[in-house]
Motif scaffolding. Structure first.
Motif, mmCIF file in Angstrom:
data_model
loop_
_atom_site.group_PDB
_atom_site.id
_atom_site.type_symbol
_atom_site.label_atom_id
_atom_site.label_comp_id
_atom_site.label_asym_id
_atom_site.label_seq_id
_atom_site.Cartn_x
_atom_site.Cartn_y
_atom_site.Cartn_z
ATOM 1 N N ILE A 52 0.822 -1.212 0.000
ATOM 2 C CA ILE A 52 0.000 0.000 0.000
ATOM 3 C C ILE A 52 0.859 1.267 0.000
ATOM 4 O O ILE A 52 0.474 2.300 -0.557
ATOM 5 C CB ILE A 52 -0.974 -0.018 1.209
ATOM 6 N N LYS A 53 2.054 1.186 0.586
ATOM 7 C CA LYS A 53 2.925 2.360 0.619
ATOM 8 C C LYS A 53 3.384 2.732 -0.786
ATOM 9 O O LYS A 53 3.670 3.905 -1.058
ATOM 10 C CB LYS A 53 4.121 2.089 1.523
ATOM 11 N N VAL A 94 -2.041 5.167 7.675
ATOM 12 C CA VAL A 94 -2.229 4.539 6.373
ATOM 13 C C VAL A 94 -3.688 4.607 5.947
ATOM 14 O O VAL A 94 -4.007 4.923 4.803
ATOM 15 C CB VAL A 94 -1.740 3.073 6.407
ATOM 16 N N SER A 119 -4.579 8.105 4.963
ATOM 17 C CA SER A 119 -3.922 8.449 3.698
ATOM 18 C C SER A 119 -4.604 7.752 2.536
ATOM 19 O O SER A 119 -4.766 8.336 1.456
ATOM 20 C CB SER A 119 -2.440 8.062 3.741
ATOM 21 N N LEU A 120 -4.988 6.489 2.756
ATOM 22 C CA LEU A 120 -5.681 5.744 1.707
ATOM 23 C C LEU A 120 -7.013 6.403 1.373
ATOM 24 O O LEU A 120 -7.381 6.540 0.205
ATOM 25 C CB LEU A 120 -5.900 4.302 2.150
ATOM 26 N N LEU A 169 0.599 4.823 -2.224
ATOM 27 C CA LEU A 169 0.561 6.146 -1.592
ATOM 28 C C LEU A 169 1.686 7.032 -2.123
ATOM 29 O O LEU A 169 1.518 8.245 -2.258
ATOM 30 C CB LEU A 169 0.673 6.001 -0.075
ATOM 31 N N PRO A 193 0.672 7.432 -6.699
ATOM 32 C CA PRO A 193 -0.742 7.276 -7.051
ATOM 33 C C PRO A 193 -0.920 7.252 -8.566
ATOM 34 O O PRO A 193 -0.072 7.772 -9.310
ATOM 35 C CB PRO A 193 -1.396 8.515 -6.424
ATOM 36 N N LEU A 213 -6.362 9.462 -0.649
ATOM 37 C CA LEU A 213 -5.972 9.116 -2.005
ATOM 38 C C LEU A 213 -7.181 8.730 -2.850
ATOM 39 O O LEU A 213 -7.338 9.198 -3.989
ATOM 40 C CB LEU A 213 -4.966 7.965 -1.976
#
Length: 429
Positions: A295-296, A327, A330-331, A299, A302, A334
């Protein structure tokens, strides 16, 4: 009346209808990644689950009429589970199989480190019985073979002309498939549409040549030695690559020659990447619809405006560790800026989350594991917010937050999640 109308259909027509019904099930789809876009997040289903769906469909069809019941007799053994080594009574059933699921045989015995006992002696003599099925004169209907062991694979090579319908081959995950076997697979089964295997470290290079291959899943320990960049797989649309080492950009570069048409890409366990450097992923795979990656990585990189990617699966534990709140938020930020987003999947289980919610003891949860409580709170909040935006938030089994709430939530429509979040926030302070 309906039964009479069905039975009066021409034999060729109703046989075709029944075959379409039976073999249209997911259980007989040789390409497990050949699914509608909204299901790309859930690219696997338990074999047992699919098998029992097939059995129930058979039962329903047999009850339609006597004629349909007679015809389905030939389909009862379409799904065949065999224990390796193959027992003699299984060989008969395998002749009519469309899908074979091989189960490795292992049974602890006191004679394991000494002279074999009578039952073990018999079992050892039975190794090789799979070759009996290859003695038939007619071609076989087998289209899918799951969890094949090396004995089965070698037998397939020597009698590949018996398997003109083979489209899917899954080699046991613990059985590394060296380059020479990949060459033999290309030579004997050019019609494969799915291949799933483990690649051994420092394996010799062999050019895989499968013109019809659509889906490829490879696991292993050393991603740097993967020679996929020279393989001839022009129709490849799904690639799931899982290695314990190898940087993201290395894997992307290796896939650049074969990945233009990819719709699904999985870069599992590839943890090394430089978030400050640009990535070639989005230009290398311009038709990507679903991505599985840490997932990082998403992020940090994108999707650019105009890219068609819609679904993302987090193939790591980032959303369930001590950074979960950051996370998750942030997700969510995004996704709000990602206009084509339709769904996100994480490695957790809504069922376990809702079981904890229904116990309603946030204070005790904090005392036992505050990080776990924070993780649950963050996940529930993001789940509700994503659902409100019309975006699926799936768990590891493909359940969305809304589906899980309906299935595991409180009785009588009570909003137990909101109540639990209020209690949890008070416990966390």
């Amino acid at each position: 009346m309906v039964q009479n109308a069905i039975s009066s259909l021409p034999a060729e027509l109703w046989q075709e209808i029944i075959t379409m019904v039976i073999h249209g099930l997911d259980y007989f789809n040789p390409d497990r990644y050949d699914v509608p876009p909204e299901r790309l997040l859930r690219t696997y289903r338990l074999i047992d689950e699919l098998y029992w769906e097939f059995r129930m469909e058979i039962l329903r069809i047999r009850l339609v009429s006597r004629t349909w019941n007679e015809y389905t007799q030939s389909l009862i053994h379409s799904a065949c589970t065999v224990v390796m080594p193959v027992e003699e009574n299984q060989v008969i059933y395998m002749i009519w199989a469309t899908r074979i699921a091989a189960v490795p045989f292992f049974k602890p015995c006191d004679c394991w480190f000494g002279d074999p006992c009578a039952p073990c002696t018999l079992r050892r003599k039975q190794r090789g019985n799979f070759k009996q099925i290859l003695a038939v004169n007619n071609r076989l209907s087998v289209g899918i073979i799951d969890a094949a062991d090396m004995e089965m694979i070698k037998a397939l090579y020597t009698s590949s002309h018996r398997f003109p319908n083979l489209r899917s081959l899954h080699v046991q995950a613990s059985l590394p498939l060296a380059g020479k076997h990949l060459r033999l697979i290309s030579e004997h089964f050019p019609g494969l549409v799915l291949l799933d295997f483990e690649w051994p470290s420092q394996s010799e290079y062999i050019a895989l040549n499968l013109p019809n291959l659509k889906s490829l899943r490879i696991t292993g320990d050393h991603g740097e030695s993967l020679p996929i960049d020279g393989w001839k797989v022009p129709r490849l649309t799904a690639a799931m690559l899982g290695f314990n080492s190898g940087s993201m950009e290395d894997m992307i570069a290796k896939m650049s020659g074969v990945g233009f048409n990819l719709k699904l890409l999985g870069l599992m366990k590839c943890s090394r990447f430089d978030p400050t450097q640009p990535t070639a992923l989005w230009t290398t795979f311009p038709n990507l619809t679903a991505l599985s990656a840490p997932i990082k990585f998403l992020l940090a990189h994108p999707p650019p405006p105009g890219h068609p990617v819609q679904y993302f699966r987090a193939d790591d534990d980032d959303i369930d560790n001590n950074e979960n709140e950051m996370v998750a938020s942030s997700l969510l930020a995004l996704v709000r800026k990602w206009p084509t987003s339709r769904g996100v999947m994480g490695w957790f289980k809504w069922k376990l989350d809702f079981e904890k919610v229904l116990r309603m003891d946030a204070g005790r949860d904090k005392g036992n594991d505050e990080l776990a409580l924070r993780s649950l709170v963050a996940r529930l909040k993001v789940g509700a917010q994503l659902e409100a935006l019309g975006i699926r938030y799936n768990d590891a089994f493909g359940l969305t937050y809304a589906e899980a709430n309906d299935k595991f939530g409180g009785p009588n429509g009570e909003d137990v999640v909101a109540k639990y979040l209020e209690m949890a926030q008070a416990a966390l302070g």
